[in-house]
Write a protein that holds these residues in place. Structure first.
Motif, mmCIF file in Angstrom:
data_model
loop_
_atom_site.group_PDB
_atom_site.id
_atom_site.type_symbol
_atom_site.label_atom_id
_atom_site.label_comp_id
_atom_site.label_asym_id
_atom_site.label_seq_id
_atom_site.Cartn_x
_atom_site.Cartn_y
_atom_site.Cartn_z
ATOM 1 N N ASP A 42 0.809 -1.143 0.040
ATOM 2 C CA ASP A 42 0.001 -0.131 0.086
ATOM 3 C C ASP A 42 0.806 1.371 -0.039
ATOM 4 O OD1 ASP A 42 -2.371 1.400 -0.221
ATOM 5 O OD2 ASP A 42 -2.724 1.559 1.920
ATOM 6 N N PHE A 43 1.447 1.420 -1.023
ATOM 7 C CA PHE A 43 2.341 2.610 -1.213
ATOM 8 C C PHE A 43 2.249 3.303 -2.736
ATOM 9 C CE2 PHE A 43 4.711 -1.068 -2.705
ATOM 10 C CZ PHE A 43 5.610 -0.524 -3.850
ATOM 11 N N VAL A 63 13.250 -3.557 -6.538
ATOM 12 C CA VAL A 63 12.492 -4.014 -5.394
ATOM 13 C C VAL A 63 11.051 -3.324 -5.178
ATOM 14 C CG1 VAL A 63 12.444 -3.540 -2.668
ATOM 15 C CG2 VAL A 63 14.547 -4.637 -3.791
ATOM 16 N N LEU A 64 11.007 -2.168 -5.716
ATOM 17 C CA LEU A 64 9.667 -1.395 -5.779
ATOM 18 C C LEU A 64 8.917 -2.379 -6.898
ATOM 19 C CD1 LEU A 64 10.637 2.127 -6.033
ATOM 20 C CD2 LEU A 64 9.669 1.011 -4.163
ATOM 21 N N ARG A 65 9.258 -2.809 -7.953
ATOM 22 C CA ARG A 65 8.510 -3.525 -8.871
ATOM 23 C C ARG A 65 8.072 -4.821 -8.074
ATOM 24 N NH1 ARG A 65 12.244 -1.567 -12.564
ATOM 25 N NH2 ARG A 65 13.378 -3.550 -12.688
ATOM 26 N N ARG A 66 8.883 -5.481 -7.331
ATOM 27 C CA ARG A 66 8.653 -6.793 -6.677
ATOM 28 C C ARG A 66 7.330 -6.518 -5.670
ATOM 29 N NH1 ARG A 66 14.116 -8.107 -6.502
ATOM 30 N NH2 ARG A 66 14.221 -7.568 -4.343
ATOM 31 N N CYS A 67 7.453 -5.552 -4.889
ATOM 32 C CA CYS A 67 6.750 -4.938 -3.967
ATOM 33 C C CYS A 67 5.296 -4.529 -4.631
ATOM 34 C CB CYS A 67 7.097 -3.747 -3.131
ATOM 35 S SG CYS A 67 8.379 -4.184 -1.995
ATOM 36 N N GLU A 68 5.346 -3.897 -5.830
ATOM 37 C CA GLU A 68 4.041 -3.648 -6.569
ATOM 38 C C GLU A 68 3.425 -4.849 -6.765
ATOM 39 O OE1 GLU A 68 5.803 -1.033 -9.183
ATOM 40 O OE2 GLU A 68 5.262 0.883 -8.091
ATOM 41 N N MET A 69 4.241 -5.910 -7.351
ATOM 42 C CA MET A 69 3.503 -7.123 -7.692
ATOM 43 C C MET A 69 2.660 -7.664 -6.757
ATOM 44 S SD MET A 69 5.726 -8.487 -10.873
ATOM 45 C CE MET A 69 4.297 -9.556 -11.252
ATOM 46 N N LYS A 70 2.998 -7.587 -5.275
ATOM 47 C CA LYS A 70 2.499 -8.497 -4.270
ATOM 48 C C LYS A 70 1.185 -7.510 -3.774
ATOM 49 C CE LYS A 70 6.805 -10.714 -3.095
ATOM 50 N NZ LYS A 70 7.884 -10.786 -2.103
ATOM 51 N N MET A 71 1.092 -6.483 -4.158
ATOM 52 C CA MET A 71 -0.082 -5.315 -3.838
ATOM 53 C C MET A 71 -1.359 -5.923 -4.216
ATOM 54 S SD MET A 71 1.768 -1.492 -3.832
ATOM 55 C CE MET A 71 0.201 -0.993 -4.491
ATOM 56 N N PRO A 72 -2.366 -6.015 -3.458
ATOM 57 C CA PRO A 72 -3.551 -6.467 -3.954
ATOM 58 C C PRO A 72 -4.057 -5.516 -5.027
ATOM 59 C CG PRO A 72 -3.938 -5.270 -1.628
ATOM 60 C CD PRO A 72 -2.207 -5.463 -1.991
ATOM 61 N N PRO A 74 -6.555 -3.133 -6.832
ATOM 62 C CA PRO A 74 -7.798 -1.924 -6.484
ATOM 63 C C PRO A 74 -8.898 -2.598 -7.011
ATOM 64 C CG PRO A 74 -6.269 -1.324 -8.386
ATOM 65 C CD PRO A 74 -5.626 -2.485 -7.839
ATOM 66 N N LEU A 75 -9.189 -3.533 -7.728
ATOM 67 C CA LEU A 75 -10.642 -4.195 -8.111
ATOM 68 C C LEU A 75 -11.045 -5.457 -7.150
ATOM 69 C CD1 LEU A 75 -9.790 -4.111 -12.129
ATOM 70 C CD2 LEU A 75 -10.858 -2.331 -10.676
ATOM 71 N N ALA A 76 -10.007 -5.933 -6.656
ATOM 72 C CA ALA A 76 -10.527 -7.007 -5.767
ATOM 73 C C ALA A 76 -11.251 -6.616 -4.501
ATOM 74 C CB ALA A 76 -9.223 -7.970 -5.433
ATOM 75 N N ARG A 77 -11.971 -7.400 -4.121
ATOM 76 C CA ARG A 77 -12.885 -6.905 -2.865
ATOM 77 C C ARG A 77 -12.312 -7.914 -1.803
ATOM 78 N NH1 ARG A 77 -18.871 -6.335 -5.253
ATOM 79 N NH2 ARG A 77 -18.984 -8.415 -4.518
ATOM 80 N N HIS A 78 -12.737 -7.541 -0.744
ATOM 81 C CA HIS A 78 -12.098 -8.587 0.459
ATOM 82 C C HIS A 78 -13.053 -9.647 0.551
ATOM 83 C CE1 HIS A 78 -9.846 -5.292 2.100
ATOM 84 N NE2 HIS A 78 -10.840 -4.699 2.159
ATOM 85 N N ASP A 79 -13.970 -9.863 0.030
ATOM 86 C CA ASP A 79 -14.615 -11.324 -0.137
ATOM 87 C C ASP A 79 -13.897 -12.183 -1.055
ATOM 88 O OD1 ASP A 79 -15.838 -10.052 -2.406
ATOM 89 O OD2 ASP A 79 -17.791 -10.208 -1.746
ATOM 90 N N GLY A 80 -13.055 -11.772 -2.164
ATOM 91 C CA GLY A 80 -12.214 -12.613 -2.858
ATOM 92 C C GLY A 80 -12.884 -12.479 -4.376
ATOM 93 N N THR A 81 -14.189 -11.735 -4.486
ATOM 94 C CA THR A 81 -14.466 -11.455 -5.663
ATOM 95 C C THR A 81 -13.956 -10.322 -6.362
ATOM 96 O OG1 THR A 81 -16.534 -10.236 -5.109
ATOM 97 C CG2 THR A 81 -16.947 -12.518 -5.199
ATOM 98 N N GLU A 82 -14.235 -10.045 -7.585
ATOM 99 C CA GLU A 82 -13.878 -8.700 -8.139
ATOM 100 C C GLU A 82 -15.078 -7.696 -8.546
ATOM 101 O OE1 GLU A 82 -11.473 -8.831 -11.805
ATOM 102 O OE2 GLU A 82 -10.023 -10.528 -10.884
ATOM 103 N N ALA A 83 -14.605 -6.688 -8.370
ATOM 104 C CA ALA A 83 -15.654 -5.479 -8.390
ATOM 105 C C ALA A 83 -16.171 -5.363 -9.619
ATOM 106 C CB ALA A 83 -14.978 -4.071 -7.881
#
Length: 83
Positions: A42-43, A63-72, A74-83
């Motif tokens: 989240d950066f 390193v920034l690219r690796r971290c960005e790839m691990k970020m959730p 923004p279209l994914a919702r907490h219930d596992g479905t997509e918005a």
């Protein structure tokens, strides 16, 4: 909370950027080494002109690219479905 990763030539420049933009120091991370960045989530990245003269710029970018790839997505919702 969103953090700003400020990529600059020196930490003083990163602090000056934060002051100029009204960003609290607690929300800013100076990209001074890859160890500080590994595992971030989240950066947003801010690249100042002096960053491009750093000898370790490619390592920091990787390193920034690796971290960005691990970020959730923004279209994914907490219930596992997509918005």
């Amino acid at each position: 909370m969103l953090k700003y990763v400020v990529c600059a030539g020196r930490s003083e420049e990163a602090r000056a950027w934060a002051r100029a933009h009204g960003v609290p120091q607690g929300q800013c991370i100076y990209a001074g080494s890859v160890r500080k960045l590994d595992g971030l989530r989240d950066f947003a990245v801010v690249r100042l002109r002096s960053f491009f003269d750093r000898s370790d710029r490619d390592e920091i970018e990787a390193v920034l690219r690796r971290c960005e790839m691990k970020m959730p997505s923004p279209l994914a919702r907490h219930d596992g479905t997509e918005a």
